[in-house]
Scaffold this active site. Structure first.
Site, short mmCIF file in Angstrom:
data_model
loop_
_atom_site.label_atom_id
_atom_site.label_comp_id
_atom_site.label_asym_id
_atom_site.label_seq_id
_atom_site.Cartn_x
_atom_site.Cartn_y
_atom_site.Cartn_z
N LYS A 30 15.43 28.38 11.56
CA LYS A 30 13.99 28.16 11.47
C LYS A 30 13.61 27.56 10.13
O LYS A 30 12.89 26.59 10.04
CB LYS A 30 13.26 29.50 11.71
CG LYS A 30 11.76 29.38 11.64
CD LYS A 30 11.08 30.70 12.00
CE LYS A 30 9.60 30.59 11.71
NZ LYS A 30 8.86 31.81 12.03
N GLU A 78 23.84 31.40 4.85
CA GLU A 78 24.98 31.46 5.79
C GLU A 78 25.03 30.20 6.63
O GLU A 78 26.08 29.56 6.79
CB GLU A 78 24.84 32.68 6.73
CG GLU A 78 24.99 34.03 6.07
CD GLU A 78 23.68 34.61 5.58
OE1 GLU A 78 22.72 33.84 5.34
OE2 GLU A 78 23.61 35.84 5.43
N GLY A 97 11.65 34.32 14.23
CA GLY A 97 13.07 34.12 14.47
C GLY A 97 13.61 34.97 15.61
O GLY A 97 14.31 34.48 16.50
N ARG A 98 13.28 36.25 15.60
CA ARG A 98 13.84 37.16 16.61
C ARG A 98 13.14 37.04 17.97
O ARG A 98 13.47 37.78 18.90
CB ARG A 98 13.81 38.60 16.10
CG ARG A 98 12.45 39.07 15.60
CD ARG A 98 12.59 40.36 14.78
NE ARG A 98 11.32 40.79 14.18
CZ ARG A 98 10.88 40.37 13.01
NH1 ARG A 98 11.55 39.47 12.32
NH2 ARG A 98 9.73 40.83 12.52
N HIS A 130 33.96 56.49 27.26
CA HIS A 130 35.29 56.86 26.76
C HIS A 130 35.35 56.77 25.24
O HIS A 130 36.43 56.73 24.66
CB HIS A 130 36.35 55.96 27.41
CG HIS A 130 36.34 56.11 28.90
ND1 HIS A 130 37.08 57.07 29.56
CD2 HIS A 130 35.62 55.48 29.85
CE1 HIS A 130 36.84 56.98 30.85
NE2 HIS A 130 35.95 56.02 31.06
N GLU A 162 14.14 45.01 12.95
CA GLU A 162 13.52 44.08 11.99
C GLU A 162 12.01 44.05 12.20
O GLU A 162 11.25 43.77 11.27
CB GLU A 162 14.13 42.67 12.14
CG GLU A 162 13.82 41.75 10.98
CD GLU A 162 14.69 40.49 10.95
OE1 GLU A 162 15.72 40.46 10.26
OE2 GLU A 162 14.34 39.53 11.65
N LYS A 205 19.17 39.37 -0.25
CA LYS A 205 19.47 37.93 -0.35
C LYS A 205 19.34 37.48 -1.79
O LYS A 205 20.19 36.75 -2.32
CB LYS A 205 18.46 37.13 0.48
CG LYS A 205 18.63 37.20 1.97
CD LYS A 205 17.66 36.21 2.64
CE LYS A 205 17.51 36.46 4.12
NZ LYS A 205 16.54 35.59 4.78
#
Ligand code: F6P
Length: 513
Positions: A195, A201, A253-254, A370, A339, A480
């Site tokens: 965005k 990253e 973003g999410r 399990h 978030e 960050k």
């Protein structure tokens, strides 16, 4: 919103929460409980009868939602008002899936022509790529620019008939190394999804991919596409405007899988199935906008969530899809829920008087059975569970597997609720552990759209009732900034820092020598 009335409704809900009875006992002599405490809408049976909610406590929660003006907040979101007040933005991921006749204005301008034009460009591009030579697509992005398409493309694998998709998100070089290792640059398309187009990253991985591409391809730029709100930055990276798919700052973003960030998904499943994914979400939007609160799935899902976390005090929430292809759903929901609602102050900056969002986690069943279900059944913490299960799989020839999957899912909610007596204490199951079950026919693009929109609106309703701004994420900033400040120290620069971090830096430097 009348704060005094909201506080009074909370107080009533808390009183009812303290007096809550045993879930199994609520079923005794009440043959219609399951039916009354379930809803059928948007292709789903939503069963919240295996919780300690009664008619009275449910009605009190509905009164709380009314006092908190959830409907007015909801209408303001759909209408494009700037409800993300801390960032001065509208919140309009719903516009990305609104029908062809929708008119939605931000600052007096209808945003829909642009949304439709971008979707049409995406579809044209997807048809071209699907008919062309690219065999593999690498989506480079992180957080909301990764989790949505990564989750959805796995969920919709049976519909995937386009190029193979790969996702690179982590700054850890191992990630891009391992993904690119098996690929042929000449037939690979790279989508740089960010965005902001500044995320360290993504930009680092994009540079690495560009160098990899340049080694074997004469025209590397022809292998890159950018997806971003910052079209100028994408241009500066060297991606021509015709290969940039933009979106506005009112798509968080999410919440962005419905638009250009979903391009990788569209490349895999095709524009028609992508349209069904949007249609499913639009159906849930219409239901959220129109259904009475007592029948409104996102509202009920939120109220159950508030009841368990804020009222009963259960710290975490387990998302347990009995669907292997939903194995990325818990990770997707971790960003969506944590978030959005992992906040300590209200929209207006006051400290919250009770807990905000719970910790969300999970794994698909039956694998989880399990691994960690021991704790769900006999641990000292109570973990409300959310089961998701399709009545049919896609593999008709493996229907016997599916029947076992469904039986396991239903048995787990039963076991959590009923428990078991035994002479040997270690074999006692206390029971009385709540769950909701979301059952649907099949995990189609339409159904996945409905499910994801259900969760999005749940987050919204919880945030509205808690008085949180669910649409900012300032909590990601500090780490960050400190990482950027620490990097030069790893390379030998000096600075006055705390002794623990200094020791870690020194250990890193020692290990390089
Ligand atoms: O660091 C958190 C975050 O800002 C998320 O909200 C977002 O989804 C992610 O980073 C990626 O951001 P971008 O799409 O701008 O690269």
């Amino acid at each position: 919103m009348n704060a005094a009335q909201v506080a009074a409704e909370w107080a009533r809900v808390f009183t009812l929460g303290k007096a809550r009875g045993k879930i199994a006992e609520l079923f005794e002599g009440d043959r219609s409980r399951a039916q009354r405490m379930s809803r059928r809408a948007c292709g789903m049976l939503y069963d919240f009868s295996k919780t300690a909610l009664t008619e009275e406590s449910f009605a009190a929660l509905i009164d709380l939602a009314e006092a908190a003006d959830v409907t007015a907040a909801r209408d303001a979101m759909f209408a494009g008002e700037k409800i993300n007040t801390t960032e001065g933005r509208a919140v309009l991921h719903t516009a990305l899936r609104a029908g062809p006749d929708a008119v939605i204005e931000v600052d007096g301008v209808d945003v829909m022509p642009e949304v439709r034009a971008t979707l049409a460009r995406m579809a044209d591009f997807a048809r071209e790529v699907r008919a062309g030579e690219f065999t593999d697509v690498v989506n480079i992005g992180i957080g909301g620019s990764d989790l949505g398409p990564a989750m959805a493309s796995l969920a919709l694998a049976p519909y995937s008939d386009g190029p193979r998709l790969h996702f690179v998100s982590n700054i850890d070089g191992a990630h891009i190394h391992d993904v690119l290792k098996g690929l042929n640059a000449a037939t690979t398309l790279v989508l740089v999804a960010s965005k902001t187009f500044t995320t360290i990253e993504t930009m680092t991985n994009a540079e690495t991919a560009r160098r990899w591409m340049a080694k074997s391809v004469a025209e590397p730029a022809a292998h890159f596409v950018a997806i971003s709100s910052a079209e100028d930055k994408a241009a500066a990276f060297g991606i021509p405007a015709g290969r940039v798919f933009g979106f506005e700052d009112w798509v968080g973003g999410r919440y962005s899988v419905w638009g250009p960030i979903g391009l990788s998904l569209m490349l895999a499943i095709g524009p028609e199935d992508f349209a069904m994914f949007l249609a499913g979400a639009a159906e849930m939007d219409a239901h959220f906008a129109q259904a009475p609160l007592t029948d409104n799935l996102p509202v009920i899902h939120a109220l159950v969530g508030l009841w368990h976390h804020q009222v009963c005090g259960y710290k975490t929430r387990a998302v347990l899809p009995y669907d292997q292809r939903l194995s990325r759903l818990p990770a997707y929901l971790q960003q969506l829920e944590m978030e959005s609602n992992g906040k300590r102050v209200s929209k207006t900056g006051e400290a919250l008087s009770f807990g905000s969002g719970p910790i969300v986690w999970g794994e698909p069943g039956t694998n989880g059975q399990h691994a960690f279900y021991q704790l769900l059944h006999q641990g000292t913490q109570i973990v409300p569970a959310e089961f998701l299960v399709a009545m049919q799989g896609h593999e008709a020839e493996l229907a016997h597997h599916h029947a076992l999957l469904v039986a396991n899912c239903f048995a787990q909610s039963q076991a959590l609720m009923l428990g078991r007596d035994h002479d040997q204490p270690q074999r006692v199951f206390e029971g009385n552990r709540p769950s909701v079950t979301m059952a649907y026919e099949k995990l189609t693009p339409l159904m996945l759209g409905r499910i994801i929109a259900l969760y999005e609106h749940r987050v919204f309703v919880e945030g509205a009732i808690l008085g949180i701004n669910s649409f900012d994420q300032f909590g990601v900033e500090l780490g960050k900034a400190l990482a950027m400040a620490l990097q030069p120290l790893l390379e030998g620069a000096e600075a006055e820092i705390d002794s623990s971090t200094a020791q870690l830096v020194a250990f890193y430097r020692e290990s390089l020598t």
